[in-house]
Motif scaffolding. Structure first.
Motif, PDB file in Angstrom:
ATOM      1  N   ARG A 103       0.830  -1.209   0.000  1.00 43.10           N
ATOM      2  CA  ARG A 103       0.000   0.000   0.000  1.00 43.10           C
ATOM      3  C   ARG A 103       0.866   1.261   0.000  1.00 43.10           C
ATOM      4  O   ARG A 103       0.617   2.205  -0.758  1.00 43.10           O
TER       5      ARG A 103
ATOM      6  N   GLU B 294      -2.186  10.504   1.670  1.00 42.35           N
ATOM      7  CA  GLU B 294      -3.453   9.784   1.599  1.00 42.35           C
ATOM      8  C   GLU B 294      -4.629  10.695   1.249  1.00 42.35           C
ATOM      9  O   GLU B 294      -5.682  10.216   0.850  1.00 42.35           O
TER      10      GLU B 294
ATOM     11  N   GLY C 229      -8.375   5.715   1.285  1.00 38.97           N
ATOM     12  CA  GLY C 229      -8.627   5.103   2.589  1.00 38.97           C
ATOM     13  C   GLY C 229      -7.644   4.014   2.965  1.00 38.97           C
ATOM     14  O   GLY C 229      -6.728   3.670   2.214  1.00 38.97           O
ATOM     15  N   ASN C 230      -7.845   3.458   4.158  1.00 40.09           N
ATOM     16  CA  ASN C 230      -6.936   2.443   4.705  1.00 40.09           C
ATOM     17  C   ASN C 230      -6.830   1.193   3.848  1.00 40.09           C
ATOM     18  O   ASN C 230      -5.822   0.503   3.897  1.00 40.09           O
ATOM     19  N   ASN C 231      -7.869   0.872   3.064  1.00 39.44           N
ATOM     20  CA  ASN C 231      -7.844  -0.317   2.223  1.00 39.44           C
ATOM     21  C   ASN C 231      -7.566  -0.013   0.760  1.00 39.44           C
ATOM     22  O   ASN C 231      -7.740  -0.867  -0.104  1.00 39.44           O
ATOM     23  N   TYR C 232      -7.180   1.235   0.454  1.00 38.89           N
ATOM     24  CA  TYR C 232      -6.777   1.595  -0.904  1.00 38.89           C
ATOM     25  C   TYR C 232      -5.460   0.894  -1.213  1.00 38.89           C
ATOM     26  O   TYR C 232      -4.598   0.825  -0.354  1.00 38.89           O
TER      27      TYR C 232
ATOM     28  N   LYS D 162      -7.219  -1.558  -2.753  1.00 35.91           N
ATOM     29  CA  LYS D 162      -8.257  -2.596  -2.839  1.00 35.91           C
ATOM     30  C   LYS D 162      -9.639  -1.958  -2.896  1.00 35.91           C
ATOM     31  O   LYS D 162     -10.488  -2.354  -3.685  1.00 35.91           O
ATOM     32  N   ASP D 163      -9.888  -0.962  -2.044  1.00 35.07           N
ATOM     33  CA  ASP D 163     -11.153  -0.232  -2.047  1.00 35.07           C
ATOM     34  C   ASP D 163     -10.975   1.072  -2.805  1.00 35.07           C
ATOM     35  O   ASP D 163      -9.898   1.686  -2.765  1.00 35.07           O
ATOM     36  N   GLN D 164     -12.038   1.503  -3.471  1.00 40.43           N
ATOM     37  CA  GLN D 164     -11.948   2.725  -4.262  1.00 40.43           C
ATOM     38  C   GLN D 164     -11.769   3.957  -3.379  1.00 40.43           C
ATOM     39  O   GLN D 164     -12.212   3.968  -2.232  1.00 40.43           O
TER      40      GLN D 164
ATOM     41  N   MET E  12      -8.205  -2.175  -8.940  1.00 40.25           N
ATOM     42  CA  MET E  12      -6.927  -1.672  -8.424  1.00 40.25           C
ATOM     43  C   MET E  12      -6.019  -1.194  -9.548  1.00 40.25           C
ATOM     44  O   MET E  12      -5.053  -0.483  -9.303  1.00 40.25           O
TER      45      MET E  12
END
Length: 170
Positions: free
Chosen positions: A4, A37, A69-72, A74-76, A104
């Motif tokens: 990440r 971020e 976000g924290n899961n970028y 993976k998450d948009q 991704m």
């Protein structure tokens, strides 16, 4: 360094290069985080701020906050306009509808360009089938002849300083 963090660093480098090559049509207004971020991006292109008496009221600068976000990645990401905009794909709270499908493979620079196309009502990204703003959708359907309101690519149209010819490779 994790995957990440490496992606965030690469996104920053690529976005900085895009902004540097934009001919002044894009600017990074501010950033937060190390690695970054949250971005505040300024777009310098024509878009519709509102509609009065069924006529568009244009603006030429638009500010958007993009949060990774924290899961970028993976998450948009989340994108929200800071300035006013009237668009079928932007909710009344100014959040940009990026669609339900995220891959991704789309990097931050591509997202910045996509948001620029949204601002300009570019027909290749205009989605009237699943609107975030019904009033804007209805207005847009009746005014398709006005679109795109601008054709900025956010990339400088520089001519090469020199021409390479086949003889250069001998």
């Amino acid at each position: 360094m994790g995957i990440r963090e490496k992606r965030l660093e690469n996104d920053f480098k690529e976005l900085s290069q895009l902004v540097g090559n934009s001919g002044g049509t894009l600017a990074i207004v501010s950033t937060q985080g190390k690695p970054v971020e949250i971005y505040k991006i300024e777009y310098r292109c024509k878009g519709i701020e509102s509609v009065r008496n069924n006529q568009p009221v244009y603006r030429t600068t638009h500010n958007v906050e993009i949060t990774l976000g924290n899961n970028y990645p993976k998450d948009q990401p989340k994108a929200k306009f800071i300035t006013d905009i009237f668009h079928p794909n932007v909710f009344s709270n100014k959040n940009v509808c990026l669609g339900s499908y995220w891959t991704m493979a789309e990097n931050l620079s591509e997202l910045v360009i996509r948001i620029g196309k949204i601002i300009q009502y570019s027909k290749d990204v205009l989605n009237l089938k699943s609107p975030a703003n019904g009033a804007a959708k209805n207005w847009a359907e009746n005014n398709m002849h006005l679109f795109a309101v601008d054709n900025q690519t956010f990339k400088a149209n520089k001519k090469p300083t020199s021409t390479i010819v086949w003889n250069d490779f001998k």
